[in-house]
Design a protein around this motif. Structure first.
Motif, PDB file in Angstrom:
ATOM      1  N   VAL A  69       5.228-101.652 -27.892  1.00 53.02           N
ATOM      2  CA  VAL A  69       6.300-101.035 -27.199  1.00 53.02           C
ATOM      3  C   VAL A  69       5.814 -99.968 -26.378  1.00 53.02           C
ATOM      4  O   VAL A  69       5.002 -99.073 -26.884  1.00 53.02           O
ATOM      5  CB  VAL A  69       7.451-100.739 -28.332  1.00 53.02           C
ATOM      6  N   ASP A  70       6.568 -99.662 -25.237  1.00 53.85           N
ATOM      7  CA  ASP A  70       6.329 -98.415 -24.310  1.00 53.85           C
ATOM      8  C   ASP A  70       7.596 -97.817 -23.979  1.00 53.85           C
ATOM      9  O   ASP A  70       8.498 -98.244 -23.453  1.00 53.85           O
ATOM     10  CB  ASP A  70       5.580 -99.033 -23.055  1.00 53.85           C
ATOM     11  N   GLY A  71       7.587 -96.356 -24.645  1.00 56.14           N
ATOM     12  CA  GLY A  71       8.533 -95.551 -24.250  1.00 56.14           C
ATOM     13  C   GLY A  71       9.976 -96.034 -24.708  1.00 56.14           C
ATOM     14  O   GLY A  71      10.887 -95.660 -24.084  1.00 56.14           O
ATOM     15  N   PRO A  72      10.059 -96.545 -26.008  1.00 57.70           N
ATOM     16  CA  PRO A  72      11.328 -96.888 -26.749  1.00 57.70           C
ATOM     17  C   PRO A  72      12.156 -95.719 -27.139  1.00 57.70           C
ATOM     18  O   PRO A  72      11.434 -94.896 -27.860  1.00 57.70           O
ATOM     19  CB  PRO A  72      10.830 -97.853 -27.795  1.00 57.70           C
ATOM     20  N   PRO A  73      13.450 -95.644 -26.885  1.00 54.05           N
ATOM     21  CA  PRO A  73      14.430 -94.590 -27.490  1.00 54.05           C
ATOM     22  C   PRO A  73      14.559 -95.197 -28.734  1.00 54.05           C
ATOM     23  O   PRO A  73      14.367 -96.231 -29.245  1.00 54.05           O
ATOM     24  CB  PRO A  73      15.620 -94.699 -26.455  1.00 54.05           C
ATOM     25  N   TYR A  74      14.937 -94.015 -29.804  1.00 53.94           N
ATOM     26  CA  TYR A  74      15.194 -94.482 -31.140  1.00 53.94           C
ATOM     27  C   TYR A  74      16.601 -94.780 -31.342  1.00 53.94           C
ATOM     28  O   TYR A  74      16.903 -95.590 -32.194  1.00 53.94           O
ATOM     29  CB  TYR A  74      14.742 -93.172 -31.931  1.00 53.94           C
ATOM     30  N   THR A  75      17.288 -94.214 -30.677  1.00 53.40           N
ATOM     31  CA  THR A  75      19.022 -94.506 -30.535  1.00 53.40           C
ATOM     32  C   THR A  75      19.355 -94.558 -29.247  1.00 53.40           C
ATOM     33  O   THR A  75      18.769 -93.971 -28.280  1.00 53.40           O
ATOM     34  CB  THR A  75      19.718 -93.562 -31.381  1.00 53.40           C
ATOM     35  N   ALA A  76      20.520 -95.301 -29.100  1.00 50.47           N
ATOM     36  CA  ALA A  76      21.108 -95.317 -27.662  1.00 50.47           C
ATOM     37  C   ALA A  76      21.332 -93.913 -27.393  1.00 50.47           C
ATOM     38  O   ALA A  76      21.475 -93.498 -25.864  1.00 50.47           O
ATOM     39  CB  ALA A  76      22.107 -96.398 -27.728  1.00 50.47           C
ATOM     40  N   ASP A  77      21.882 -93.082 -28.238  1.00 47.36           N
ATOM     41  CA  ASP A  77      22.762 -91.874 -27.629  1.00 47.36           C
ATOM     42  C   ASP A  77      21.506 -90.808 -27.212  1.00 47.36           C
ATOM     43  O   ASP A  77      21.822 -89.874 -26.516  1.00 47.36           O
ATOM     44  CB  ASP A  77      23.541 -91.372 -28.771  1.00 47.36           C
ATOM     45  N   ALA A  78      20.217 -91.117 -27.575  1.00 46.98           N
ATOM     46  CA  ALA A  78      19.132 -90.190 -27.027  1.00 46.98           C
ATOM     47  C   ALA A  78      18.977 -90.334 -25.724  1.00 46.98           C
ATOM     48  O   ALA A  78      18.835 -89.120 -24.992  1.00 46.98           O
ATOM     49  CB  ALA A  78      17.978 -90.707 -27.614  1.00 46.98           C
ATOM     50  N   VAL A  79      19.139 -91.327 -25.218  1.00 48.40           N
ATOM     51  CA  VAL A  79      18.923 -91.634 -23.723  1.00 48.40           C
ATOM     52  C   VAL A  79      20.104 -91.111 -22.822  1.00 48.40           C
ATOM     53  O   VAL A  79      19.975 -90.032 -21.933  1.00 48.40           O
ATOM     54  CB  VAL A  79      18.741 -93.003 -23.228  1.00 48.40           C
ATOM     55  N   PHE A  80      21.223 -91.121 -23.499  1.00 48.06           N
ATOM     56  CA  PHE A  80      22.663 -90.598 -22.981  1.00 48.06           C
ATOM     57  C   PHE A  80      22.455 -88.967 -22.896  1.00 48.06           C
ATOM     58  O   PHE A  80      22.519 -88.169 -22.003  1.00 48.06           O
ATOM     59  CB  PHE A  80      23.635 -91.149 -23.593  1.00 48.06           C
ATOM     60  N   ARG A  81      22.120 -88.515 -24.117  1.00 57.23           N
ATOM     61  CA  ARG A  81      22.302 -86.948 -24.401  1.00 57.23           C
ATOM     62  C   ARG A  81      21.094 -86.369 -23.311  1.00 57.23           C
ATOM     63  O   ARG A  81      21.392 -85.379 -22.752  1.00 57.23           O
ATOM     64  CB  ARG A  81      22.049 -86.799 -25.769  1.00 57.23           C
ATOM     65  N   ASN A  82      19.840 -86.920 -23.181  1.00 58.35           N
ATOM     66  CA  ASN A  82      18.846 -86.281 -22.401  1.00 58.35           C
ATOM     67  C   ASN A  82      19.304 -86.533 -21.131  1.00 58.35           C
ATOM     68  O   ASN A  82      18.980 -85.599 -20.259  1.00 58.35           O
ATOM     69  CB  ASN A  82      17.525 -87.104 -22.789  1.00 58.35           C
ATOM     70  N   GLY A  83      19.761 -87.525 -20.712  1.00 61.55           N
ATOM     71  CA  GLY A  83      20.045 -87.510 -19.270  1.00 61.55           C
ATOM     72  C   GLY A  83      21.181 -86.614 -18.754  1.00 61.55           C
ATOM     73  O   GLY A  83      21.317 -86.209 -18.040  1.00 61.55           O
ATOM     74  N   ALA A  84      22.111 -86.615 -19.751  1.00 62.71           N
ATOM     75  CA  ALA A  84      23.350 -85.607 -19.754  1.00 62.71           C
ATOM     76  C   ALA A  84      22.896 -84.404 -19.479  1.00 62.71           C
ATOM     77  O   ALA A  84      23.163 -83.466 -18.658  1.00 62.71           O
ATOM     78  CB  ALA A  84      24.307 -85.717 -20.499  1.00 62.71           C
ATOM     79  N   LYS A  85      21.822 -84.007 -20.107  1.00 66.31           N
ATOM     80  CA  LYS A  85      21.294 -82.693 -20.559  1.00 66.31           C
ATOM     81  C   LYS A  85      20.694 -82.229 -18.785  1.00 66.31           C
ATOM     82  O   LYS A  85      20.843 -81.423 -18.174  1.00 66.31           O
ATOM     83  CB  LYS A  85      20.019 -82.271 -21.431  1.00 66.31           C
ATOM     84  N   ASN A  86      19.968 -83.283 -18.475  1.00 60.85           N
ATOM     85  CA  ASN A  86      19.345 -83.160 -17.233  1.00 60.85           C
ATOM     86  C   ASN A  86      20.131 -82.922 -15.957  1.00 60.85           C
ATOM     87  O   ASN A  86      19.891 -82.142 -15.049  1.00 60.85           O
ATOM     88  CB  ASN A  86      18.341 -84.236 -16.835  1.00 60.85           C
ATOM     89  N   LYS A  87      21.089 -83.842 -16.181  1.00 62.69           N
ATOM     90  CA  LYS A  87      22.312 -83.854 -15.075  1.00 62.69           C
ATOM     91  C   LYS A  87      23.012 -82.412 -15.184  1.00 62.69           C
ATOM     92  O   LYS A  87      23.225 -81.823 -13.983  1.00 62.69           O
ATOM     93  CB  LYS A  87      23.251 -85.110 -15.117  1.00 62.69           C
ATOM     94  N   PHE A  88      23.223 -81.860 -16.183  1.00 64.81           N
ATOM     95  CA  PHE A  88      24.006 -80.581 -16.206  1.00 64.81           C
ATOM     96  C   PHE A  88      22.992 -79.793 -15.678  1.00 64.81           C
ATOM     97  O   PHE A  88      23.605 -78.681 -15.053  1.00 64.81           O
ATOM     98  CB  PHE A  88      24.072 -80.164 -17.693  1.00 64.81           C
ATOM     99  N   ARG A  89      21.546 -79.660 -15.996  1.00 62.41           N
ATOM    100  CA  ARG A  89      21.003 -78.641 -15.286  1.00 62.41           C
ATOM    101  C   ARG A  89      20.762 -78.623 -13.843  1.00 62.41           C
ATOM    102  O   ARG A  89      20.668 -77.858 -13.142  1.00 62.41           O
ATOM    103  CB  ARG A  89      19.494 -78.855 -16.091  1.00 62.41           C
TER     104      ARG A  89
END
Length: 215
Positions: A69-89
């Motif tokens: 595996v390469d770059g797997p998220p641990y949970t679905a919301d981890a990707v959503f939360r990280n993307g949202a934080k980047n977008k907010f910034r």
């Protein structure tokens, strides 16, 4: 677009697509792959969400001999939360806005998915990997320390989980750094092609029956 729900279904449905592909590779019903083969000749390799699904399926299907595996998220919301934080910034909003809203926003996302019959938290790696057999199957994990899509903290969570099950999994980690054309997610095979290829070959030579000196 082709799903009935019309949304990304993550662990709710996609693992069964992967396992269907495994069955197809093993049985070759259309004669497109050179004939049926033994189950120990078919492993899994997945990048990003594919890596997330690979982890789930590796726990579900104990006859799979190995996985990469390469770059797997641990949970679905981890990707959503990280993307949202980047977008907010990017929008110039202070982190305080993110901190005070993200939990409610994610709850709304989950509710919208459930309304379409999709449970975004079903069949997570944390739930399925502990179900794997006590066979110390080989698993290779690649995680970019500089990944801006799936943060390295996700790899840490996997490492903590696997440390509890040494009888089930023999885990190797590779943590490259950097980016390729300002992209940092699942790009190690571009940044370090020769190294990646050598590690792939060495891993699968051990994970699947291969002739000596295959690499």
């Amino acid at each position: 677009q082709k799903s009935a729900a019309g949304i990304y279904e993550w662990g709710h449905a996609y693992p069964f697509d992967v396992l269907g592909a495994v069955d197809y590779a093993r049985n070759d019903p259309d004669g497109a792959l050179g004939g049926a083969m033994h189950s120990d000749r078919v492993g899994l390799l997945g990048l990003s969400k594919g890596g997330f699904l690979t982890q789930i399926c590796f726990g579900m299907e104990g006859s799979l001999p190995a996985a990469w595996v390469d770059g797997p998220p641990y949970t679905a919301d981890a990707v959503f939360r990280n993307g949202a934080k980047n977008k907010f910034r990017e929008m110039g909003l202070p982190d305080m806005v993110y901190d005070n809203t993200i939990d409610d926003v994610w709850e709304r996302v989950q509710a919208a998915a459930l309304a379409k019959g999709v449970n975004l938290t079903k069949h997570t790696p944390a739930e399925m990997l502990p179900l794997g057999p006590d066979k110390a199957r080989p698993l290779f994990m690649v995680a970019n320390k500089d990944d801006r899509t799936v943060p390295i903290s996700q790899n840490t969570l996997y490492a903590e989980l696997f440390s509890k099950y040494p009888e089930k999994y023999t885990v190797s980690h590779w943590l490259p750094e950097g980016s390729c054309h300002d992209t940092s997610h699942c790009v190690a095979h571009f940044m370090a092609y020769d190294d990646y290829l050598a590690r792939l070959c060495e891993f699968w030579r051990g994970g699947l029956p291969q002739p000596p000196g295959h690499c």
